[in-house]
Design an enzyme around this catalytic site. Sequence first.
Site, PDB file in Angstrom:
ATOM      1  N   SER A  36       0.811  -1.213   0.000  1.00 55.16           N
ATOM      2  CA  SER A  36       0.000   0.000   0.000  1.00 55.16           C
ATOM      3  C   SER A  36       0.848   1.267   0.000  1.00 55.16           C
ATOM      4  O   SER A  36       0.457   2.285   0.560  1.00 55.16           O
ATOM      5  CB  SER A  36      -0.925  -0.015   1.210  1.00 55.16           C
ATOM      6  OG  SER A  36      -0.160  -0.078   2.403  1.00 55.16           O
ATOM      7  N   GLY A  37       2.024   1.211  -0.637  1.00 55.48           N
ATOM      8  CA  GLY A  37       2.816   2.423  -0.832  1.00 55.48           C
ATOM      9  C   GLY A  37       2.456   3.047  -2.170  1.00 55.48           C
ATOM     10  O   GLY A  37       1.393   2.769  -2.745  1.00 55.48           O
ATOM     11  N   VAL A  38       3.367   3.876  -2.671  1.00 56.98           N
ATOM     12  CA  VAL A  38       3.067   4.608  -3.908  1.00 56.98           C
ATOM     13  C   VAL A  38       2.700   3.668  -5.056  1.00 56.98           C
ATOM     14  O   VAL A  38       1.745   3.934  -5.812  1.00 56.98           O
ATOM     15  CB  VAL A  38       4.255   5.538  -4.291  1.00 56.98           C
ATOM     16  CG1 VAL A  38       5.520   4.762  -4.603  1.00 56.98           C
ATOM     17  CG2 VAL A  38       3.889   6.427  -5.460  1.00 56.98           C
ATOM     18  N   SER A  66       7.484   2.169   3.066  1.00 60.99           N
ATOM     19  CA  SER A  66       8.607   3.106   2.877  1.00 60.99           C
ATOM     20  C   SER A  66       8.180   4.451   2.305  1.00 60.99           C
ATOM     21  O   SER A  66       8.858   5.450   2.531  1.00 60.99           O
ATOM     22  CB  SER A  66       9.634   2.507   1.906  1.00 60.99           C
ATOM     23  OG  SER A  66      10.319   1.454   2.507  1.00 60.99           O
ATOM     24  N   GLN A  71      12.051  11.492   1.563  1.00 60.79           N
ATOM     25  CA  GLN A  71      12.209  12.921   1.868  1.00 60.79           C
ATOM     26  C   GLN A  71      12.377  13.739   0.597  1.00 60.79           C
ATOM     27  O   GLN A  71      11.624  14.657   0.304  1.00 60.79           O
ATOM     28  CB  GLN A  71      13.428  13.129   2.771  1.00 60.79           C
ATOM     29  CG  GLN A  71      13.247  12.568   4.163  1.00 60.79           C
ATOM     30  CD  GLN A  71      14.422  12.871   5.078  1.00 60.79           C
ATOM     31  OE1 GLN A  71      15.452  13.397   4.669  1.00 60.79           O
ATOM     32  NE2 GLN A  71      14.273  12.520   6.346  1.00 60.79           N
ATOM     33  N   GLY A  73      12.153  13.632  -2.917  1.00 64.83           N
ATOM     34  CA  GLY A  73      11.096  14.002  -3.832  1.00 64.83           C
ATOM     35  C   GLY A  73      10.913  13.039  -4.979  1.00 64.83           C
ATOM     36  O   GLY A  73      11.240  11.859  -4.877  1.00 64.83           O
ATOM     37  N   GLU A 138      19.391  16.566  -6.685  1.00 67.97           N
ATOM     38  CA  GLU A 138      20.035  15.611  -5.773  1.00 67.97           C
ATOM     39  C   GLU A 138      21.182  14.950  -6.508  1.00 67.97           C
ATOM     40  O   GLU A 138      21.433  15.241  -7.687  1.00 67.97           O
ATOM     41  CB  GLU A 138      19.025  14.565  -5.287  1.00 67.97           C
ATOM     42  CG  GLU A 138      18.007  15.116  -4.319  1.00 67.97           C
ATOM     43  CD  GLU A 138      17.036  14.059  -3.821  1.00 67.97           C
ATOM     44  OE1 GLU A 138      17.453  12.911  -3.617  1.00 67.97           O
ATOM     45  OE2 GLU A 138      15.863  14.388  -3.675  1.00 67.97           O
ATOM     46  N   HIS A 259      22.323   4.529   1.246  1.00 63.94           N
ATOM     47  CA  HIS A 259      22.214   5.994   1.230  1.00 63.94           C
ATOM     48  C   HIS A 259      23.414   6.541   1.974  1.00 63.94           C
ATOM     49  O   HIS A 259      23.732   6.077   3.072  1.00 63.94           O
ATOM     50  CB  HIS A 259      20.915   6.439   1.902  1.00 63.94           C
ATOM     51  CG  HIS A 259      20.586   7.873   1.610  1.00 63.94           C
ATOM     52  ND1 HIS A 259      21.286   8.924   2.146  1.00 63.94           N
ATOM     53  CD2 HIS A 259      19.649   8.418   0.799  1.00 63.94           C
ATOM     54  CE1 HIS A 259      20.783  10.060   1.687  1.00 63.94           C
ATOM     55  NE2 HIS A 259      19.785   9.782   0.857  1.00 63.94           N
ATOM     56  N   ARG A 307      25.032   8.428  -5.786  1.00 67.27           N
ATOM     57  CA  ARG A 307      25.023   7.911  -4.423  1.00 67.27           C
ATOM     58  C   ARG A 307      26.098   6.873  -4.118  1.00 67.27           C
ATOM     59  O   ARG A 307      26.670   6.853  -3.038  1.00 67.27           O
ATOM     60  CB  ARG A 307      23.677   7.252  -4.197  1.00 67.27           C
ATOM     61  CG  ARG A 307      22.966   7.819  -3.083  1.00 67.27           C
ATOM     62  CD  ARG A 307      21.577   7.349  -3.109  1.00 67.27           C
ATOM     63  NE  ARG A 307      20.754   8.535  -3.110  1.00 67.27           N
ATOM     64  CZ  ARG A 307      19.444   8.509  -2.991  1.00 67.27           C
ATOM     65  NH1 ARG A 307      18.816   7.366  -2.892  1.00 67.27           N
ATOM     66  NH2 ARG A 307      18.773   9.612  -2.983  1.00 67.27           N
ATOM     67  N   HIS A 368      19.410   1.301   1.908  1.00 69.95           N
ATOM     68  CA  HIS A 368      18.335   2.258   1.604  1.00 69.95           C
ATOM     69  C   HIS A 368      17.369   1.738   0.552  1.00 69.95           C
ATOM     70  O   HIS A 368      16.175   1.928   0.669  1.00 69.95           O
ATOM     71  CB  HIS A 368      18.995   3.551   1.128  1.00 69.95           C
ATOM     72  CG  HIS A 368      18.055   4.664   0.814  1.00 69.95           C
ATOM     73  ND1 HIS A 368      17.195   5.191   1.758  1.00 69.95           N
ATOM     74  CD2 HIS A 368      17.828   5.377  -0.332  1.00 69.95           C
ATOM     75  CE1 HIS A 368      16.493   6.175   1.210  1.00 69.95           C
ATOM     76  NE2 HIS A 368      16.839   6.293  -0.056  1.00 69.95           N
ATOM     77  N   ARG A 403      20.499   3.120  -8.362  1.00 71.73           N
ATOM     78  CA  ARG A 403      19.348   3.985  -8.669  1.00 71.73           C
ATOM     79  C   ARG A 403      19.721   5.464  -8.554  1.00 71.73           C
ATOM     80  O   ARG A 403      20.355   5.883  -7.578  1.00 71.73           O
ATOM     81  CB  ARG A 403      18.212   3.673  -7.705  1.00 71.73           C
ATOM     82  CG  ARG A 403      17.018   4.587  -7.841  1.00 71.73           C
ATOM     83  CD  ARG A 403      15.930   4.186  -6.886  1.00 71.73           C
ATOM     84  NE  ARG A 403      16.310   4.381  -5.513  1.00 71.73           N
ATOM     85  CZ  ARG A 403      16.107   5.507  -4.821  1.00 71.73           C
ATOM     86  NH1 ARG A 403      15.537   6.533  -5.404  1.00 71.73           N
ATOM     87  NH2 ARG A 403      16.464   5.582  -3.568  1.00 71.73           N
TER      88      ARG A 403
HETATM   89  C1  SIN Z   1      16.842  11.426  -0.250  1.00 79.70           C
HETATM   90  O1  SIN Z   1      16.026  12.301   0.001  1.00 79.70           O
HETATM   91  O2  SIN Z   1      18.052  11.597  -0.154  1.00 79.70           O
HETATM   92  C2  SIN Z   1      16.336  10.089  -0.693  1.00 79.70           C
HETATM   93  C3  SIN Z   1      15.685  10.195  -1.987  1.00 79.70           C
HETATM   94  C4  SIN Z   1      15.758   8.877  -2.684  1.00 79.70           C
HETATM   95  O3  SIN Z   1      16.062   7.862  -2.067  1.00 79.70           O
HETATM   96  O4  SIN Z   1      15.555   8.874  -3.891  1.00 79.70           O
END
Ligand code: SIN
Length: 557
Positions: A36-38, A66, A71, A73, A138, A259, A307, A368, A403
Site C-alpha cells: 500500500s505504498g506509492v 517506505s 524525503q 522528492g 540531488e 544511502h 550515491r 536504503h 538507482r
Molecule cells: C533522499 O532524500 O536523499 C532520498 C531520496 C531517494 O532515495 O531517492
Amino acid sequence: MFTVGMRLPSLPVLPTRLRAPQPGWAETTDVVVVGSGVAGLTAALHLREAGLHVTVVTKVNIDDGSTRWAQGGIAAVLDPYDTPAAHAEDTLIAGVGLCDPAAVEVLVNEGPTRVRELMRWGAEFDRNADGSLMLTREGGHHANRIVHAGGDATGAEVQRALHAAVRRDPWIRLVEHALVLDLLRDDAGRACGVTLHVLGEGTEEGVGAILGRAVVLATGGMGQAYAVTTNPVVSTGDGVALALRAGAAVTDLEFVQFHPTALVTSAETAQQPLVSEALRGEGAYLRDGDGKRFMVGQHDLAELAPRDVVAKAIHRVLLAEGSTNVWLDARHLGADFLEGRFPTIMASCRAAGIEPTTNLIPVAPAAHYASGGVRTDLRGRTSIPGLYACGEVACTGVHGANRLASNSLLEGLVFARRIATDLATDLPAQSDPVSDDVRRPSDDVREWAVDPAVRRPLQLAMSRGAGVLRSATSLAAAAGTLTELGARRAPSNLASWEATNLVTVAAALVAAAACRRETRGCHWRDDFPASRGEWRGHLLATVTNAGALTESWEELA
Ligand code: SIN
C-alpha cells in the site's frame, strides 16, 4: 566470469512454500494488489479507472511502508529548460551500464504526466512565489528536476494523497494487518491469488486466500536484512521471497543502494533517520574528521556525485579514520532556510540532541534501496503469467547497478499505471470455482519457519559480510551464518514467516553478490575493485522445486 553451474556459496535450502494451515476462508476479487505504498495504491486507483474490482492487502496499516519516509522528492522533467533525454542520461550514468534503456525511456517520458496526475489526485507540492513548482537537485542529477512537498516530507504527502483517493473509492477493498504468504496458481500455472495471514477486524482472522484474475506485488524493499537501514521495520523482502518461492525470476539483488547520509545516533533503532540528499542539493558539505571537504576533487559533482560514489568515499574515510561517522555541514545555509525547507531533518536531528544550525550532523551510509527485485518487462509482467510487480519489489530495468536519486517514487507511479493498462486489456475471465487444489497446490510442505530471534544476528551478518564493501571472504562468512540461522526453526506464525522471508532474500542477495566478481555501481568488491566488461549483464536467481537457489546469466548486447 560467471558460468552457469558455478558453485554458489553454501546457502540454506530455501522454502518453496511457507508452512501454514489450509486457508480457512477465501474472498474473490478481480486483482489482488499486495502492498500500500506509492506503487500499490497507484495501481489500485488506475485499476479502478479501468472498471476492475481491487483488493489491496497490506502487512500492517496502509501508511506503514517506505513511501511515507521518502524525503527528497520525485524526479521528473517539469522545467521547460530540462529534457527527458537529459533525465535519461543521468539515470543511465548512475546505473553504470546495467539500466534497460527502453525502461528508462518509459520512465522519463511518462514521468511528468504521472506527477501531474498525482497532483490531480490531491498531492500538493512546494511552489515558488509565482506559483510554479519548486524544483531541486540531488546526487547524480545535472538539472533541478525534483519536486518536493512539505520541504522534506514528500513521501508523507504522496502517501496522504493516495490514501485519501483510495478511501474515496468504495470499490477498493483494503485488508490491513495481512501478511502475504504464498502465490496461488491455477492448473495452467497462472497466478490466481495469494494466501495470507490476517490479524484483525473486517476479515476473518487466520490464514485465508484472496483469489483474483491477477496479482500485483508492490510490497516494497528488504532493508531490514541489514543492521543499519533507512527502511521501516516492515521492509522484510516479503514480495521477493514470495516470488522466489513461486519460482519467479529475481534479478540484480546484489545492487543494494546504501544511502550515504543516514543520521548516526546512539539509539539502537530498527530504522535510521534519513538526512536527505536534497540537503547537499541545497549546498550542505561533507567533511571528514579533520573538517576537510573530502568529496571535492573526487568527482565533478563533489557532494552531489551519484550515491554509490559518495557512499564509497564515506566508507573509505570511515575505514581510514576508524570512525563511525563523517559530518554533514549545513550551518552556512542559515536557520530560517533550514527550518522552512528541512523540517523533518531538523526534527530528527533535534530529537537526537543535534542542532544543525550550529553543529555538524553525524552521518554514515545505511541500506536504503533494493535496485534489483522481481524481474518484470515494460508492462510490469513477471516470469509467471498473471503475476505483476511494481515499485521497489520489482526490477523493471530502470535502476541498473545503482538507482538515481528520486527515481523510485517516479518508477512506482509509472509502472503501476502500465500494469493497470495491461490488465485492462489482458485480464482473463475468472476461472471457475476455485478448487481446493488451487488454494493449496501441493501437500509437500517443507518444515520451514525460521526462529524470529535470528533477525538481529542476520542483520549484523549481512552488514558485516554483504554491506557497502564486500569480498569473497566476507560473503562466504555471511553465507555460513545464513545457513546456520536458517536451520533454527520455530512454530509457524507471523514473526517466523517474516524471519523466513529475511533468510530467503538475504541468501539470494549473498549468492548474487558472490557471483558478481567485479565492482559496479553500488556493488563494491574489495577483491575485484574494477568494473569488467564481461560482467555487463544480469544475474537471474530462481529457486528450484527442491529449494536450491540457482543463478543464470543474461548477457547484454
Ligand atoms: C533522499 O532524500 O536523499 C532520498 C531520496 C531517494 O532515495 O531517492
